[in-house]
Design an enzyme around this catalytic site. Structure first.
Site, short mmCIF file in Angstrom:
data_model
loop_
_atom_site.label_atom_id
_atom_site.label_comp_id
_atom_site.label_asym_id
_atom_site.label_seq_id
_atom_site.Cartn_x
_atom_site.Cartn_y
_atom_site.Cartn_z
N GLY A 1 47.83 1.14 3.57
CA GLY A 1 46.89 0.19 2.99
C GLY A 1 45.48 0.71 3.18
N ARG B 1 39.47 13.92 34.15
CA ARG B 1 40.00 14.73 33.03
C ARG B 1 40.78 15.91 33.58
NH1 ARG B 1 35.38 18.92 30.89
NH2 ARG B 1 34.10 18.89 32.75
N HIS C 1 26.37 11.07 22.60
CA HIS C 1 27.66 11.44 23.18
C HIS C 1 28.11 10.49 24.29
CE1 HIS C 1 27.13 14.94 20.78
NE2 HIS C 1 28.14 15.60 21.31
N GLU D 1 38.67 14.12 14.13
CA GLU D 1 39.22 13.05 14.97
C GLU D 1 40.04 12.06 14.15
OE1 GLU D 1 35.99 13.79 14.72
OE2 GLU D 1 35.57 14.84 16.60
N HIS E 1 48.69 -5.95 -6.95
CA HIS E 1 48.29 -4.71 -7.63
C HIS E 1 49.41 -4.22 -8.54
CE1 HIS E 1 45.89 -5.05 -3.96
NE2 HIS E 1 44.96 -4.35 -4.55
N SER F 1 37.47 21.01 27.31
CA SER F 1 36.73 19.84 27.79
C SER F 1 37.67 18.67 28.05
CB SER F 1 35.69 19.40 26.76
OG SER F 1 34.78 20.44 26.50
N PHE G 1 33.68 9.62 20.36
CA PHE G 1 34.21 9.90 19.03
C PHE G 1 35.51 9.15 18.72
CE2 PHE G 1 31.56 13.74 19.98
CZ PHE G 1 30.46 13.22 19.34
#
Lengths: 684, 684
Positions: B118, B363, B488, B426, B30, B390, B452
């Site tokens: 990149g 969690r 989900h 995210e 390039h 959460s 996600f």
């Protein structure tokens, strides 16, 4: 608004009550937005949305997309009030097994739901895709009609939340919508300044209206979500604006009018609790002791929208029948597109290639397939995320899909054009492709480098979940792309994409496999597929000497039998591979055969198609007795044990690539026929 | 600019020539942007960037990020001219095996390269992350210093292209940068209106400057990339602006001054060709017959920046030595962070849990681990993409990382705070985490729902490629999240993440495994890890009865031996699982044992850690003689054949989930102890 009265106000409050009670009953869910967006949703469904609840698939309907899918009750309650078939019991069954009212709206599951939403931002991309598809379809059916005079003109309405507009995918799609001047798109941004972490000041302080102005949208502000007159005027102005997409920045108070939980993150994603629900009912003049209270006159009033919709539909139908009469070809195309069937004889136009050791890049073969099919399949269109020439996705001489003013020296076209320019926006490309497929029966493809399938994965998953027949043209499919180096070289992508349920991952070994792959992909109208194509030339296999490329359609086939098979013998070892590595397996076979080892080569262009074959075919290809097996693929080994078995060997890569000529990389990384021969000897 | 003269102009043109020649020599690459951005890059490296080329890791240095990594020559040529160690031969070796000059810049490979770029847009996210890290680190080391008076104050400079700004990830990161008021960040947008599909009018027509104003940035326009005085003034103003991030919208002509290929897509990504290169050299007054022509006086002049850098460094060092003297604790922390080592005794603070059949969500256990470690490891910080509660990522009582004016009722904090609020972004979260890890030695984690992880995959891959020790807290890790339904519920994500080379995927089965998992992840300072955590409660295993959770660190361990093992027997069947499914394996074992089948259960929290164990341990865990094996995991089977072998059975999911209570889903989808028992009987 004109004609709105006390019953409408009551219906809106009923919507709030129902949202609250539905969440309360199941114990979890998202009541807040469904409460504060109830006036807007009701106004839209009662007055602005052109729809016929008794025929949710009416071709002439507007589309409504709820991008903030967590607020599914915003939609479910309107579907109930509008008479789409949802009843109170369905609302009571919210978020339970087998119900019509899952946690997030699911297309093909609940009548009136146009797309599956939940992953934030996707719905905005879907809406942009639908608006683009509407224009393209109008071009196919009714290009000459005056503005707004076509049966195929309609509006795409979408609601989006803070979260939707924080996600990059919505920004990408909205920027493109501005470039495309999508005057048939209206987005309502529920500017409630609350997300799960409560006040969005901690993370989202930008001026959204100004951002959309920068995109070239028509921007309006409505400062109170309870002000029906202002909303009504904004809808009217948005619909009147046909040269730009419209956004209405609408201030609402989440959970309104819950006395304690309004305007809090708590109202977003949890049940309000009995006390708060009761207090809210009192404020709204409902019986605090009742649940799911709907006055008969309210539901009766609301459902008058069915008759209005039927009237509109009937009026449209007259015009449509006349159009059909005058446009038999268009009508036939529409029918094909509605049923997602292909024209007779189309596959005969597929090109084929003669044996050629120098070969052709499979991306190039794919471009030639497209060029051959374009005249046959007008509903086929597509483009690339700014890699048209690299992906071979733009058919020469075809017009670009662009407002006339956006044409350039390199790209001519018009609003009904066929070559899509997504810009460097892979994620939006995916979401837009989903919207296009959802809107009508066009068949859309979109290209980028395979490594950037990562960027669009959120949308690819939804295509698979929704069973949308979109096609990804993912070129530069391995270290074989060479000098661009590890950031551009897919290693894990074969496996990672095969992991997605319902996605066909197709990696042809030569040009003729490409043709059969495209044919098979187009024949499947109920699922997405990704074509993994080489940058580098691949030898065109001599189909006189080797197995027919037709085997591609079965996902795997014998490319080269072992020398002893003709005389009824059994191969001593089976080599298998995909794409550019099949030639290595063929070379290894030669060496093994020269050493007296009867060796079969199986080409495995698509694991998913092979999985659908019957056991007889599977066992024919991979006889259980032949336990010596070797796979070769320029990626992580993940998944190949299933094919090679305990005794087999996997030749692959467990590390990232490097920047050098591809021939050097294959050598340095041990993707060679020597390596396959050695692995075969180990396996034997 | 002051002090700039003919030699500087010549050096800039030399940079253009070198870029052109390097691409010409290897035949691909390039050249165009490296030519047109040469003046800006040279001005930055010679005058504005605070750096010491003889010590590329100087703590007090500014950072430079080339987000458009394809234009690696923009950077390589400046590294050569500035004396970082790159020489002409390195430029001649561009894009070849083993060279210091790969196709895209790679950190830890070429001195002076701060991040691997990149994949477009990532560098902008990295830059935002570095700017955030710089503020946090200042807070750790020198919180009380006056503005701009700290040794730890410096500027993050980044270049971005059209493609970078089309990508959603850069929009997400830039919006957050506005909220965070990152006055230490300067972004130069190379507004050349050319991308691979040539004139960007077909896809990118927005007003970028206005968009950045909407984000709250300081926006400047420079209308000519050759106007060094205007650029100089813009850099000065950007640096003077300390209350907002700055963007300079810089108009350039790609490939300038190539007579035919300037301002075309062709100049972007291919060699210009011999004729065009010659013609360009003539225009610039270079010998058209020479390649890589560098006048000795030019390189000598340019490399005076080394001495200037050493001077600046020496002056800084004095202050630093004094600071060290006065801040032994800070100095010790800095040293630990530079070497990514942890304080002694930290792991003793990890919580443990008593056996509890009702259990605790992993969690939640993770949140308790964080709370316990926060006082011990000040460099540990993190947050969530709007899912703090959460994901259990926000430690109670800790300040948020926020400008004071962005505090809310729920979140107090300040510019040096510890809890990060990424918003619903995210992908930017991933890119920002990479920037944070690259900038200094803090250990950052970021949370979202596992499904996600798809949105952030582009950034996760780069973390793995760069071997950055960032930590993903991915909760709601299966259909066990229940009612939110298929959008989900991760199904394919276990396999898809394990496919990424260099990423540790850790899915603990109970709270005590969580603690060991966190410990092991923090001990690894050379790679990213994802923690896959349950929403639902998981029984806390009785470690008196069962194997110690310490086995977690080895990736897999015997949780429950078969009843005959104590007497030297061999299990008849081995059951294995991860996370929430381990309890099902344990229940199945009870039933099998009751039926007289000696059954071992192996917990497999991390496939990657297990792969690092020696063969003896592997064979001890999975004795080759025991071929009856069953795996259970609430995801696609992909990968488990490697563990269960030809004779084994895999209990998993080959389809998407549904919206219902999780217990219903496990039952309906056949993830039960009965199913495992049946599979075990088949396998036996």
């Amino acid at each position: 608004p004109d004609g709105f009265g006390e019953l409408d106000r009551r219906a809106i409050d009923t919507a709030r009550i129902l949202a609250m009670d539905a969440v309360q009953k199941v114990g979890n869910g998202h009541p807040g937005t469904a409460m504060s967006m109830a006036p807007t949703a009701y106004l839209l469904f009662q007055k602005w949305l052109r729809h016929d609840p008794s025929d949710p698939n009416w071709v002439g309907r507007d589309r409504f997309i709820l991008s903030m899918g967590h607020s599914s009750l915003t939609l479910y309650v309107q579907l109930y009030l509008s008479g789409y078939g949802l009843e109170l019991d369905d609302l009571k069954a919210l978020r339970t097994w087998g119900s019509q009212t899952p946690g997030h709206p699911e297309v093909n599951h609940t009548p009136g739901v146009e797309t599956t939403t939940g992953p934030l931002g996707q719905g905005v991309g879907n809406a942009v895709g639908m608006a683009m598809a509407a224009r393209r379809e109008r071009g196919l059916f009714d290009a000459d009609a005056a503005e707004r005079e076509s049966l195929f003109d309609h509006t795409i309405w979408a609601f989006a939340s803070d979260g939707d507009l924080e996600e990059g995918v919505s920004g990408e799609a909205s920027s493109l919508a501005g470039t495309q001047q999508l005057g048939n798109l209206v987005l309502v941004y529920d500017d409630n300044k609350i997300s799960i972490e409560d006040d969005t000041t901690v993370a989202f302080t930008e001026d959204v209206g100004k951002r959309y102005e920068a995109y070239g949208w028509h921007v309006q502000h409505v400062d109170d979500g309870e002000d029906l007159a202002a909303l009504d005027a904004a809808f009217a102005a948005a619909k009147a604006e046909t040269t730009r997409p419209s956004i209405i920045v609408l201030k609402t108070i989440i959970g309104w009018p819950a006395p304690n939980k309004q305007n809090t993150g708590a109202a977003h994603g949890s049940a309000l609790g009995d006390d708060e629900a009761r207090a809210t009912k009192e404020i709204l003049g409902f019986d605090p002791e009742q649940s799911f209270e709907v006055a008969p006159e309210v539901i009766e009033h609301a459902r008058k929208v069915v008759a209005r919709g039927q009237e509109a539909h009937a009026a449209w139908q007259k015009g449509f029948d006349a159009w059909k009469q005058g446009n038999p070809d268009g009508a036939a195309l529409l029918e094909r597109m509605r049923t997602r069937t292909l024209p007779e004889g189309w596959a005969e136009k597929l090109p084929s290639w003669d044996a050629d050791p120098k070969g052709v890049a499979t991306r190039k073969a794919s471009g030639e397939v497209l060029a051959a099919l374009y005249p046959e399949i007008p509903e086929l269109w597509g483009g690339s995320a700014d890699l048209a020439e690299s992906n071979n996705t733009a058919v020469k001489g075809e017009p670009s899909f662009l407002p006339a003013s956006r044409q350039t020296k390199m790209w001519s076209g018009g609003p009904y054009g066929r070559t899509l320019h997504f810009g460097v926006r892979e994620h939006a490309m995916g979401a837009i492709m989903n919207g296009i497929a959802l809107h009508g029966g066009t068949r859309v493809y979109g290209g980028t480098f395979l490594t950037f399938s990562d960027y669009m994965r959120g949308a690819v998953r939804l295509a698979a979940l929704m069973q949308l027949p979109v096609i990804y043209v993912w070129t530069h499919d391995s270290i074989g792309l060479g000098e661009d180096g590890p950031t551009h070289q897919p290693i894990e992508h074969f496996a990672a994409l095969r992991a997605i349920p319902g996605l066909d991952v197709v990696r042809p070994a030569d040009a003729n496999e490409v043709a059969v792959a495209w044919r098979t992909i187009l024949e499947n109208n109920d699922r997405p597929a990704g074509l993994l194509l080489s940058r580098q030339n691949l030898p065109v296999v001599d189909r006189g000497e080797f197995g027919s490329a037709e085997g591609t359609a079965r996902g795997a086939y014998v490319l080269a039998p072992a020398s002893n098979e003709a005389s009824g013998g059994t191969p001593e070892v089976i080599l298998m591979g995909t794409g550019s590595e099949v030639q290595i397996a063929v070379a290894a076979r030669e060496r093994l055969e020269a050493d007296g080892v009867p060796t079969r080569v199986v080409s495995v262009p698509c694991v998913e198609w092979f999985a659908e074959q019957d056991d007889a075919y599977k066992n024919e290809l991979f006889p259980p007795a032949v336990r010596a097996r070797v796979s070769i693929e320029a990626g992580v080994p993940l998944g190949w044990r299933e094919f090679v078995g305990d005794a087999g060997r996997i030749v692959g890569l467990t590390h990232y690539g490097a920047s050098a000529a591809y021939s050097v990389l294959y050598e340095k990384f041990g993707l060679t026929d020597e390596a396959v021969v050695a692995a075969a000897r180990e396996s034997i």
